[in-house]
Write an enzyme that holds these catalytic residues in place. Sequence first.
Site, PDB file in Angstrom:
ATOM      1  CG  ASP A  67      -2.013  -1.041   1.117  1.00 29.11           C
ATOM      2  OD1 ASP A  67      -2.348  -1.434  -0.021  1.00 29.11           O
ATOM      3  OD2 ASP A  67      -2.505  -1.478   2.161  1.00 29.11           O
ATOM      4  NE  ARG A  77      -0.343   3.270  13.393  1.00 29.62           N
ATOM      5  CZ  ARG A  77       0.187   2.060  13.278  1.00 29.62           C
ATOM      6  NH1 ARG A  77       1.264   1.729  13.935  1.00 29.62           N
ATOM      7  NH2 ARG A  77      -0.359   1.162  12.469  1.00 29.62           N
ATOM      8  CG  ASP A 130      -3.537   2.489  13.560  1.00 25.68           C
ATOM      9  OD1 ASP A 130      -3.429   2.736  14.771  1.00 25.68           O
ATOM     10  OD2 ASP A 130      -3.392   1.348  13.085  1.00 25.68           O
ATOM     11  CB  SER A 164      -4.858  -6.193   8.645  1.00 20.49           C
ATOM     12  OG  SER A 164      -4.318  -4.975   9.124  1.00 20.49           O
TER      13      SER A 164
HETATM   14  N1  ARG Z   1      -7.173  -2.218  16.928  1.00 23.88           N
HETATM   15  C1  ARG Z   1      -5.868  -1.895  17.356  1.00 23.88           C
HETATM   16  C2  ARG Z   1      -5.761  -0.426  17.619  1.00 23.88           C
HETATM   17  O1  ARG Z   1      -6.603   0.308  17.229  1.00 23.88           O
HETATM   18  C3  ARG Z   1      -4.818  -2.363  16.405  1.00 23.88           C
HETATM   19  C4  ARG Z   1      -4.708  -1.669  15.105  1.00 23.88           C
HETATM   20  C5  ARG Z   1      -3.774  -2.370  14.241  1.00 23.88           C
HETATM   21  N2  ARG Z   1      -3.544  -1.686  13.021  1.00 23.88           N
HETATM   22  C6  ARG Z   1      -3.440  -2.306  11.858  1.00 23.88           C
HETATM   23  N3  ARG Z   1      -3.201  -1.555  10.823  1.00 23.88           N
HETATM   24  N4  ARG Z   1      -3.620  -3.587  11.732  1.00 23.88           N
HETATM   25  O2  ARG Z   1      -4.866   0.036  18.257  1.00 23.88           O
END
Ligand code: ARG
Length: 398
Positions: free
Chosen positions: A14, A95, A124, A175
């Site tokens: 991506d 992040r 995110d 993912s």
């Molecule tokens: N749900 C978790 C969070 O919001 C993990 C996110 C993981 N991100 C990803 N791109 N798979 O912190």
Amino acid sequence: MSDRVVLAYSGGLDTSVGIGWLKDATGKEVIALAVDVGQGGEDMEEIRQRALACGAVDAIVVDAKDEFANDFVMPSLRANALYQKRYPLVSALSRPLIAKHLVAVATELGANSVAHGCTGKGNDQVRFEAAVTSLAPELVSIAPIRDLALTRDKAIAYAQEHGLPIKQSKKNPYSVDKNVWGRAVETGPLEDPWSAPGDDVWEYTDSPAAGLAPEDVTITFSAGIPVAIDGAAVTPLQAIELLNARAGRHGVGRIDMIEDRLVGIKSREVYEAPAALTLLNAHEELENLVLERDLGRYKAQIEKDWANLVYDGLWFSDLKSSLDAFIEDTQKYVSGDVRVRLHAGMAVVTGRTSPESLYDFDLATYDTGDTFDQSHAKGFIEIWSLPSKISAKRRARK
Ligand code: ARG
């Protein structure tokens, strides 16, 4: 000089396609920034070269592992931070760090915007953009997948058309986001909340049912920070890496939960965070030994707020910074040793000791010679329960 955008680059499909896609859609020069937060896997120099091959005018790699451990993970350990009582904020912690570096590079290289590879459905995107705007309100955030209609199919077609050097890795239905504090796994078969995680989900942990003998580990804390493991001095990063290996072998740190995303969606999440859960258990138990009762109770409320704020992307907010000041003050007595037994998926505290301990053997013991005067208890209970007694009498009158 044409406009520039700094893209948070992972090396995956991506964001690799995102380089050309951003350039085509906005006319901006793309600078790729890859931040190492201990995600492991590919060599960072290889990732850097790929960004250049995909059309970036510049590609920068930052080793932020120690910074991540010291400045982002340690505050969360001191806050005993678990979102919904279970999730150690793995992605939520990385992040704001990545955003900080995006802003630094954008400022240094004169870019007026930053970009990230998030979709429009997750947390995110919020964390990146809220952090960026908190640090540099003049910067614009662009998300190619969300804002420029870069779908998976289009990305694959684009990569083939332009001959981009992207390994079509074996089909992974999940993912995944990972860093040294843990690993987050979503999608694929996990989207059915009833479907149990398959063996292919795990990477940081071995099976808790492997039948290993129990293993004890002693963690020394100083002011809420792990400073030694089994007597050998460690940095926070080393403590985390070491415990990921040791606790991971015992299958410690697997989490399977339904999570409330900030954007309103409930999602099925699987995590593995062996060091995180071991350290959080140990730290919290040491606090039980050294924090005065009301402080411990009050801190537990603050911890919830802290975890919610960080989950919700407000790392750089004023409230978060004030809560940090409170939490930091609570840590001045949180020094000592905690022994944890690793066994069959569990990290159980079996001993704690501290020069700051408030545990008084003579008060606690049921043996003869205790110093607690039990005769005072009778009067204490009388007065303590007086409001309830008066209220009960009123109920009886009605
Ligand atoms: N749900 C978790 C969070 O919001 C993990 C996110 C993981 N991100 C990803 N791109 N798979 O912190």
